[in-house]
Each structure stands twice: as C-alpha cells, then as structure tokens.
Design a protein around this motif. Structure first.
Motif, PDB file in Angstrom:
ATOM      1  N   ALA B   2      -7.778   4.139   9.248  1.00  6.68           N
ATOM      2  CA  ALA B   2      -7.864   5.324   8.398  1.00  6.68           C
ATOM      3  C   ALA B   2      -9.332   5.564   8.036  1.00  6.68           C
ATOM      4  O   ALA B   2     -10.112   4.621   7.948  1.00  6.68           O
ATOM      5  N   CYS B   3      -9.674   6.840   7.835  1.00  3.88           N
ATOM      6  CA  CYS B   3     -11.076   7.169   7.590  1.00  3.88           C
ATOM      7  C   CYS B   3     -11.577   6.587   6.267  1.00  3.88           C
ATOM      8  O   CYS B   3     -12.749   6.304   6.125  1.00  3.88           O
ATOM      9  N   ASN B   4     -10.698   6.402   5.296  1.00  4.92           N
ATOM     10  CA  ASN B   4     -11.079   5.644   4.106  1.00  4.92           C
ATOM     11  C   ASN B   4      -9.862   4.993   3.449  1.00  4.92           C
ATOM     12  O   ASN B   4      -8.718   5.287   3.798  1.00  4.92           O
ATOM     13  N   LYS B   6      -8.477   5.228   0.679  1.00  6.05           N
ATOM     14  CA  LYS B   6      -7.522   6.095  -0.005  1.00  6.05           C
ATOM     15  C   LYS B   6      -6.418   6.535   0.959  1.00  6.05           C
ATOM     16  O   LYS B   6      -5.233   6.499   0.628  1.00  6.05           O
ATOM     17  N   TYR B   7      -6.826   6.897   2.178  1.00  4.43           N
ATOM     18  CA  TYR B   7      -5.826   7.375   3.127  1.00  4.43           C
ATOM     19  C   TYR B   7      -4.967   6.259   3.694  1.00  4.43           C
ATOM     20  O   TYR B   7      -3.815   6.474   4.063  1.00  4.43           O
ATOM     21  N   GLU B   8      -5.540   5.053   3.739  1.00  5.77           N
ATOM     22  CA  GLU B   8      -4.702   3.927   4.187  1.00  5.77           C
ATOM     23  C   GLU B   8      -3.559   3.733   3.191  1.00  5.77           C
ATOM     24  O   GLU B   8      -2.398   3.569   3.565  1.00  5.77           O
ATOM     25  N   ASN B  29      -1.693  17.783   6.031  1.00 11.47           N
ATOM     26  CA  ASN B  29      -2.904  18.549   6.335  1.00 11.47           C
ATOM     27  C   ASN B  29      -4.029  17.632   6.789  1.00 11.47           C
ATOM     28  O   ASN B  29      -4.755  17.937   7.732  1.00 11.47           O
ATOM     29  N   HIS B  30      -4.112  16.478   6.120  1.00 17.32           N
ATOM     30  CA  HIS B  30      -5.172  15.549   6.493  1.00 17.32           C
ATOM     31  C   HIS B  30      -4.922  14.969   7.889  1.00 17.32           C
ATOM     32  O   HIS B  30      -5.848  14.843   8.687  1.00 17.32           O
ATOM     33  N   LEU B  31      -3.668  14.629   8.182  1.00 13.26           N
ATOM     34  CA  LEU B  31      -3.359  14.078   9.510  1.00 13.26           C
ATOM     35  C   LEU B  31      -3.715  15.074  10.611  1.00 13.26           C
ATOM     36  O   LEU B  31      -4.178  14.693  11.687  1.00 13.26           O
ATOM     37  N   ALA B  33      -6.097  17.166  10.508  1.00 11.69           N
ATOM     38  CA  ALA B  33      -7.550  17.326  10.601  1.00 11.69           C
ATOM     39  C   ALA B  33      -8.266  16.053  11.010  1.00 11.69           C
ATOM     40  O   ALA B  33      -9.350  16.102  11.590  1.00 11.69           O
ATOM     41  N   CYS B  34      -7.670  14.886  10.720  1.00 13.22           N
ATOM     42  CA  CYS B  34      -8.389  13.632  10.916  1.00 13.22           C
ATOM     43  C   CYS B  34      -7.768  12.789  12.026  1.00 13.22           C
ATOM     44  O   CYS B  34      -6.643  12.301  11.892  1.00 13.22           O
ATOM     45  N   GLU B  35      -8.524  12.616  13.095  1.00 10.93           N
ATOM     46  CA  GLU B  35      -8.013  11.859  14.243  1.00 10.93           C
ATOM     47  C   GLU B  35      -7.761  10.398  13.909  1.00 10.93           C
ATOM     48  O   GLU B  35      -6.775   9.812  14.335  1.00 10.93           O
ATOM     49  N   GLU B  36      -8.685   9.806  13.147  1.00  9.54           N
ATOM     50  CA  GLU B  36      -8.569   8.383  12.799  1.00  9.54           C
ATOM     51  C   GLU B  36      -7.257   8.105  12.058  1.00  9.54           C
ATOM     52  O   GLU B  36      -6.533   7.177  12.399  1.00  9.54           O
ATOM     53  N   CYS B  37      -7.000   8.923  11.062  1.00  9.46           N
ATOM     54  CA  CYS B  37      -5.789   8.713  10.267  1.00  9.46           C
ATOM     55  C   CYS B  37      -4.541   9.000  11.097  1.00  9.46           C
ATOM     56  O   CYS B  37      -3.528   8.298  10.965  1.00  9.46           O
ATOM     57  N   ALA B  38      -4.618  10.020  11.940  1.00  9.49           N
ATOM     58  CA  ALA B  38      -3.470  10.354  12.788  1.00  9.49           C
ATOM     59  C   ALA B  38      -3.148   9.189  13.715  1.00  9.49           C
ATOM     60  O   ALA B  38      -1.980   8.834  13.913  1.00  9.49           O
TER      61      ALA B  38
HETATM   62 ZN   LIG Z   1      -8.542  10.324   7.652  1.00  9.14          ZN
END
Ligand SMILES: [Zn+2]
Lengths: 188, 212
Positions: B2-4, B6-8, B29-31, B33-38
């Motif tokens: 996860a990018c940070n 908080k998202y983990e 929405n974050h998933l 936009a964010c490849e890492e979290c997805a």
């Molecule tokens: Zn993320």
C-alpha cells in the motif's frame, strides 16, 4: 442443531449417557480435527489433539455453561491444546514448517481426493500442500485466528471468545496473518 | 505494498467488512487511482481465497470409536440409580410387564427418593419408614426374592434365592433360604437385562416419548 446438541449434553450430564457423547463426537469430529490439523500441520498430532479435546470436554462438561455456544467451548479446548503443543516444540514450528506442512496432508488429501479425477487430484494436492505449508509458517496466535476465520468461517466475535482475546486483538492477528500469507502466496 | 500505512489499515478494515458507506466510497476511489494499493488489495484477496478454498479435511475413519475407547469406565450402579430416579414411570412399566410375564409379585415403595423395591412374594412385611423387608416367621416365600435399597430380615422361609441389592440381609436363626443368598450388583444388571428384553417394546416407546 443447537437443540440436538443441548439434548445430547443434558443426557451426558444427567445420565452419563456415553451413546449421547458418541453422537456429539460424530457431530463435531470433522471440525475439531480440521482445526487440530491446520494448527499442527500433521495428521498424527492432529488426531492426538482432536481426541484429547473430546476427552477433556467429557471430563469437564460440568463446567460448560449451556447458555453459551457449545462449539465455542469445544474449539477453545482444541486451540488451547494445539497452541500448548506448538509452544512446547517451539523451535521447529518455523524451521520444520515445510516438513510439517506436507507430511500430514499427503495421507489425508490422498484419501479425500481419491474420488476425484486424476488431474484435478494433482492440482488440488499441490495447492493444498502449499497453502497448508504457508499456514504452518504463521506464529500460533496468527495461525489460530486465520484458521478460525477463513477455514472454519467463524465471525470475529466467536473467535474472540474461543481464543479468549479482545476482538481488536483478534483483528490484529488476522491482519498480520493475512499480510504474511499475502507475501507468500502472491506468486501463485 | 500500500502507498502508505493508512491505506494498509483501510485494506484490512475493508476485508473485515467494517467500513461505513462513506469510507467505502473513498476507498474504492483510491483503489481506482492508486496502482500500489490496488495490487496490494488483489494479493490479499488472493491469499484469503486460497486459504478459504483449501478443502475441508475430515476426521479419520474410526475416530469416534477411538475416543469412546479412551473414555473412563462408567460406574454402572450410579448410572442405574440416576436412570431410576429420572424414569420412575418407565421402570414401573417395565417391572409391571416383567412381573406379569414372570408371574412374580412386587411392591413398590417410594421412600424419599430411594426406591425400596421388592420383587418376589406379597407375603412379606414391608416397613417403609425403616426401609425394611421382613419375611415373617412361619411365612414361606415361593421362589426368589429380590430386594433393592432395603434391609431384609428372614424369619420365615424363602424357597428360592435371596438377592439383596444396595442393602443387607439378616437371616434369623429360625429363618431359612433354600437357594443362594447374594448381595451383588450384578444381579441388578441381570434383572435389568431381562426386564429390558421382555419389555423392549414398552421401553422404546416410552423413551421416544420422553425425548420429545
Ligand atoms: Zn494507495
């Protein structure tokens, strides 16, 4: 199910009805064995732990509070026994995890898979051994939480009663276990 | 990853089904936009799916039998006594049929929970208060006499066996028992065995009813 279990427990308590106890063992043996097997990763130990669970349940039935779920009480005995066993042989649960993970499964998955087609059988076997091996790498507390959550499919509340831990601690164990499994299983 | 952090935390919260509507919208929405979290989310889902799909293992053949073999040996007499207390009507019914078929007579005395049971002849004196069964002088009991939970005094005669269960017997000097005098628990099982065999129909009917 609950009514049946209640009736059986009354019969055991009041009349020492061993036939009723045999019925109770039949009802729960697969779940108890499953927990013991996933915890120890070894079918011989699992059988030992599962049998011991029922013997202790029989000996301590007086202390079971009928207002609570019987499975919670029983699974608690099983997980405690397994965690104790794992603690006693602490050094090898991580070192021998690979060995433990495969050793026991082979025998049982062969039996379980024997009715399936040969190809399916191979895939199932490999996958199962691998997943079980990865579960065996988890520390006992994370392992028990993961097993109860995802293999037994129990809600957090019941898991917290079984493990005698606050719900938030259970969640943390599940998170840690899930993260560890993610890292190991992502390249499947 | 996860990018940070908080998202983990958010990912796990989502997997535990503990997000409220607004949090979930933000998370989706974050998933997007964010490849890492997805990617992290996909990996977690996959791990969970693999664990969930590991097939359910069954207890080995003969598991229940092995457990039952290891149970402590049951105290038979206690078991019987408990059973007696819980099913007085069944016992009475069973004994009734037993007595009908075996042409014996019986007297039932309910004495503060402990049943004084006499199977044999009517020509005996029963002292309920003291739990005594007396074969009076000059009386002849034809055949066997069974007494449970009571003291027996034989001043007269018993032509058969005297069996005393959970009690004691006293043979007066003038009294006579032609057969054997036994004070054993096995006799109880013997009676029980025969009673059950003779009255199995009545018995199973009663038990079924009882379990409803
Ligand atoms: Zn993320």
């Amino acid at each position: 199910m609950d009514a049946v279990v209640k009736r059986l427990i009354r019969a055991i308590k009041k009349e020492e009805d061993q036939d009723a106890f045999a019925e109770l063992v039949d009802l729960y043996k697969d779940k108890v064995f499953q927990i013991a097997y996933r915890m120890t990763g070894n079918s011989y130990e699992a059988q030992d732990m599962a049998q011991e669970s029922f013997l202790r349940a029989y000996a301590n039935l007086e202390s079971y509070d009928e207002k609570r779920k019987f499975s919670t009480w029983l699974f608690r005995i099983t997980t405690n026994l397994c965690i104790d066993r794992l603690r006693k042989k602490k050094p090898d649960y991580s070192l021998d995890a690979e060995l433990q993970g495969t050793e026991g499964l082979t025998g049982y998955s062969q039996v379980a898979a024997s009715e399936k087609l040969p190809e399916e059988q191979v895939v199932t076997m490999e996958m199962q051994e691998w997943v079980q091996r990865e579960i065996s790498y988890l520390p006992p507390k994370h392992r028990s939480a993961i097993i109860l959550r995802y293999i037994e499919g129990l809600p957090i509340k019941q898991i917290s009663e079984i493990l005698d831990l606050p719900a938030n601690t259970v969640k943390t164990h599940i998170h840690r276990g899930r993260e560890a499994l993610r890292k190991r299983l992502k390249d499947a | 990853m996860a990018c940070n952090k908080k998202y983990e935390t958010q990912l796990h919260k989502y997997l535990d089904g503990e997000m409220i509507e607004s949090e979930r919208t933000e998370f989706y929405n974050h998933l997007d936009a964010c490849e890492e979290c997805a990617a992290h989310y996909k990996e977690l889902k996959k791990a969970v799916m693999l664990v969930q799909s590991s097939s359910h293992i069954e207890a080995p053949e003969g598991f229940t039998e092995s457990v039952m073999d290891r149970l402590p040996v049951k105290k038979k007499r206690k078991h019987w006594k408990k059973w007696m207390r819980q099913h007085p009507i069944l016992i009475a019914a069973s004994l009734f049929v037993f007595l009908m078929t075996s042409s014996l007579l019986s007297v039932w005395v309910d004495q503060s929970g402990e049943e004084l049971t006499v199977i044999g002849s009517q020509d005996v004196k029963i002292d309920r208060e003291n739990g005594m069964v007396i074969v009076p002088e000059g009386e002849i009991v034809e055949g066997d006499l069974f007494v449970k939970n009571g003291r027996v005094e034989v001043e007269g005669e018993i032509t058969g066996d005297l069996t005393v269960i959970n009690g004691e017997q006293y043979l007066a000097s003038a009294g006579n028992v032609s057969g054997e005098i036994e004070e054993v628990d096995q006799a109880l099982e013997w009676i029980w065995y025969h009673t059950k065999r003779i009255t199995s129909d009545v018995f199973s009917f009663g038990e079924e009813k009882n379990n409803e």
